[in-house]
Design an enzyme around this catalytic site. Sequence first.
Site, PDB file in Angstrom:
ATOM      1  N   TRP A 199     126.434  58.706  48.588  1.00  0.00           N
ATOM      2  CA  TRP A 199     127.460  58.901  49.613  1.00  0.00           C
ATOM      3  C   TRP A 199     128.444  59.944  49.114  1.00  0.00           C
ATOM      4  CZ3 TRP A 199     125.858  56.768  53.909  1.00  0.00           C
ATOM      5  CH2 TRP A 199     126.671  56.880  55.044  1.00  0.00           C
ATOM      6  N   ASP A 200     129.464  60.234  49.898  1.00  0.00           N
ATOM      7  CA  ASP A 200     130.366  61.292  49.429  1.00  0.00           C
ATOM      8  C   ASP A 200     131.341  60.791  48.364  1.00  0.00           C
ATOM      9  OD1 ASP A 200     132.043  59.972  51.179  1.00  0.00           O
ATOM     10  OD2 ASP A 200     132.544  61.719  52.409  1.00  0.00           O
ATOM     11  N   TRP A 201     131.234  59.519  48.006  1.00  0.00           N
ATOM     12  CA  TRP A 201     131.978  58.973  46.866  1.00  0.00           C
ATOM     13  C   TRP A 201     131.072  58.224  45.900  1.00  0.00           C
ATOM     14  CZ3 TRP A 201     130.102  54.442  48.080  1.00  0.00           C
ATOM     15  CH2 TRP A 201     130.020  54.076  49.436  1.00  0.00           C
ATOM     16  N   ASN A 463     129.661  52.480  61.824  1.00  0.00           N
ATOM     17  CA  ASN A 463     130.656  53.429  61.359  1.00  0.00           C
ATOM     18  C   ASN A 463     130.331  54.833  61.844  1.00  0.00           C
ATOM     19  OD1 ASN A 463     132.847  54.411  59.380  1.00  0.00           O
ATOM     20  ND2 ASN A 463     131.058  55.597  58.755  1.00  0.00           N
ATOM     21  N   GLU A 464     131.140  55.332  62.746  1.00  0.00           N
ATOM     22  CA  GLU A 464     131.164  56.747  63.146  1.00  0.00           C
ATOM     23  C   GLU A 464     129.931  57.235  63.897  1.00  0.00           C
ATOM     24  OE1 GLU A 464     132.282  58.937  59.595  1.00  0.00           O
ATOM     25  OE2 GLU A 464     134.371  58.346  59.798  1.00  0.00           O
ATOM     26  N   GLU A 561     140.877  54.936  59.519  1.00  0.00           N
ATOM     27  CA  GLU A 561     140.483  55.708  58.330  1.00  0.00           C
ATOM     28  C   GLU A 561     141.311  56.969  58.247  1.00  0.00           C
ATOM     29  OE1 GLU A 561     136.517  57.002  57.547  1.00  0.00           O
ATOM     30  OE2 GLU A 561     135.629  55.047  57.944  1.00  0.00           O
TER      31      GLU A 561
END
Length: 886
Positions: A199-201, A463-464, A561
């Site tokens: 993921w981006d983290w 989510n999104e 968020e």
Amino acid sequence: MLLHVRLSGWACWCLFSGVFSVFSLQQRLTVNLNGKWRLSNSNGSLLLPAQVPGCVHSALQQQGYITDPYFRFNDVSYRWIALDNWTYTTTFTLSAELSVKQKVLLVFDGVDTVGSVSLNGIAVGKTNNMFCRHDFSVKDLLKDGENVLQVGLLSPILYASEQRKAHTSYVVPPECPPGVQKGECHVNFIRKEQSSFSWDWGPSFPTMGLWKGVRLEAFDILQLVQVSSVPLYNDAFSQWRVQIELLIDAVQTARGQLTLSIPELDSEQTFQTHFNPGKTKSNFTILINTASQVKLWWPNGHGEQPFYRLTIRGFQDEFLIFSTESKVYFRTVELIQEPVVGSPGLSFYFRINGKPIFLKGSNWIPVHSFQDQVTPDVLKNLLQSAVDANMNALRVWGGGVYEQDLFYEICDELGIMVWQDFMFACAMYPTETDFIQTVREEVVQQVQRLKSHPSIIIWSGNNENEAALATDWFDIPASQRPKYIRDYVMLYVDNIKKLVQEEDQSRPFLVSSPTNGAESEQEGWVAENPYDPHYGDVHFYSYILDCWDWRTFPRTRFASEYGFQSWPSFSTLQPVSIKEDWSYGSNFTSHRQHHEDGNQQMILQTALHFHLPNATDPLKRFTDTLYITQVMQAQCVKTQTEFYRRSRSEIIEGKGHTMGALYWQLNDIWQAPSWSSIEFGGKWKMLHYFAQSFFAAVFPVAFEEDDTLVIYAISDLSRDLKLRAVVNVFSWTELDPVCTLNSSMLLVPGGSAVAVFKQPVASLLAGCGNCTRLTCLLTFQLEDDSSQQGPTNYHFLCSPKDAQGLRRPNITVKVEEKKTCFSVTLHSDSVAPFVWLDVGNIPGRFSSNGFLMVSRNRTVDFNAWRPTSVAELTASLTITSLRDIY
Ligand code: BMA
């Protein structure tokens, strides 16, 4: 608990529940199959012991085949692990009691993910959804003596890729994650933690394993698989009723009596019951006739979290057959979407027990790549950290996992409201029958498992994904759009929403986040602009715009968020890196950054207001850079959160009535830059210390509008307050205020944000010595007649990089041991912004940190999480403030 025990010939009712404490008679036998299994890879070159629950990566590490997967570049080096297939094997011997039972189930609380189960060489069943509990009837396959149980696990990467290939009719995007994430492709084709493919983290560790418990359950007649209880309030009759659902697995028809009671509320009801063979749900309702006496569960900061004991007893004739107890918490939740005076659109806020509540908190991601390494202590520490920062809500984000029972139990106890996503994130999903079928099973199981928790106040479908469709993240050709929208509606509305609402009438359901809610529904579930601030919730990120300028933030109804990245502290990075990694331009530093341009964005945002570190010593320059990114992040999220909190009571240009601020993100999955306020390992970043303050129940917020300084008093209390703002003007060079201004006393109603101070900056400064925007700064607080209410806040009149007179403060320090903690007394000889105390790898927490020091002395406490000493703390303690880095 058992009043009278007699085992009858037929009615051997037995209880099991993952959520509840259970008292049962002897009839049900459980053989725990957790513990040491054997694990092998596909060609047999690796054969090792493996702990269950657990996963392949953890086993390989525990047996010394690999080093710490989080070390340096190991996420990439260990990619081979998830490209292989693995087999878990164990043996067990049957007891005589078990072999005479009528039914024996082999139960897996969770298989990660694509598995084939065999017992004594005979196929038992398959699994392909990490979020499902599986049970297989195995009585006929068991033998006397040794039994061999095997679970073969397919590479999740190869499986996902096969599924993708089989889906020939159209693409289900995204095909792969962005390259910077160094992840795997097609995670949307496998019902598995979506962030486990990167993921981006977070890193790519596509885990495989038996991630939850394994056991045999043997019984005669029937067993109780799950109990849930949901209190519902009937307004018209002012009456509570508790809906109790029993999931029963019966071998044959069973009859008896069931008594449900909540003794403390004098409520008891008895039912004649009858259970058919197979797995069936039975619903019972008990009425509470003493509604006025019911003590309600409240979110943190709004009251207590009392519960009642519910007892469920099964009788045959006058004999008690079983007895079980569970907790019932009473509360109501409504999501209010109704017209707002002076504003187009609809409101979007939560009413708990009839009271509108501003949600303050953050977003929760998986605590570890390897869920078997998430200990109760880690969960408790993170959730306590949320509460200690005055949060009352967390959103369990849809790219991770449905959390373990303990998570929700702690949230119940601490008063943390949970916004629970279903596990779908940032992607389109297939809608083949098999996929829908397994999702349906997942949804029903999770709702049944979790619905008794008062902490969960809303279910949310994904989510999104509405936003991804609406704003075309995946370049879907216009001609194909209707098909994707149909798939979206089919999955989240026709299946998930419908199922959830059948299973649970006690809380609202939203199809996505962000969404326009009721308005999205009007528009066919995919709104033209799901980020519309007039409706629903909003996710908002901008790394380039100046985060000190509140005008850049959307005045949304609910901010679910928003956030900014920072780096974790050196003590968190050190164990997973080596000396050559310790610079901002190193390979390691860019490897750990999974968000495109993230490291540059942090520096650019920082440079808007701060001097960048310029030490000649490379290590100091690196640690100073870590520090300044945390300053930037804390300051950015503070500004944005203050904007949301002060927008709760007003409508400006048709927008406002903001009732939620959940920043992205609370916790970290590994040691890397991210949006988190708590580092991997539990250390608070500066942002988390800031949150303690900016989420305080009573809090002053300052901002400028057309060069006028405005201070708002924000109160989440139920009672009205009379408050004045007290503003102290300091010069950057002096530790005594140049002047002090007081506003008049104003009424601040409970649950409101009210402007209590307004003055043009020019006139304020003109009346205050020789102050200019560059030479002075402000602190301010709220006071009632007798004392300060809430924390002190500050407002800079210029960027600190332009501040005139800001000197190195030469802070000296004294550490002393107190009864239950250590005290750290600081002495400064000048104003010092963002004073940061760091005791390296001594785990623990300061009472306050990252603060603006405008006094000569200040004492903070340090609570250590392991034994330490004054000497060790003094030796480890470093103090950094803004002027120390350039
Ligand atoms: C949102 C989240 C996550 C992501 C975060 C930061 O999109 O839902 O997917 O990690 O922003 O980019």
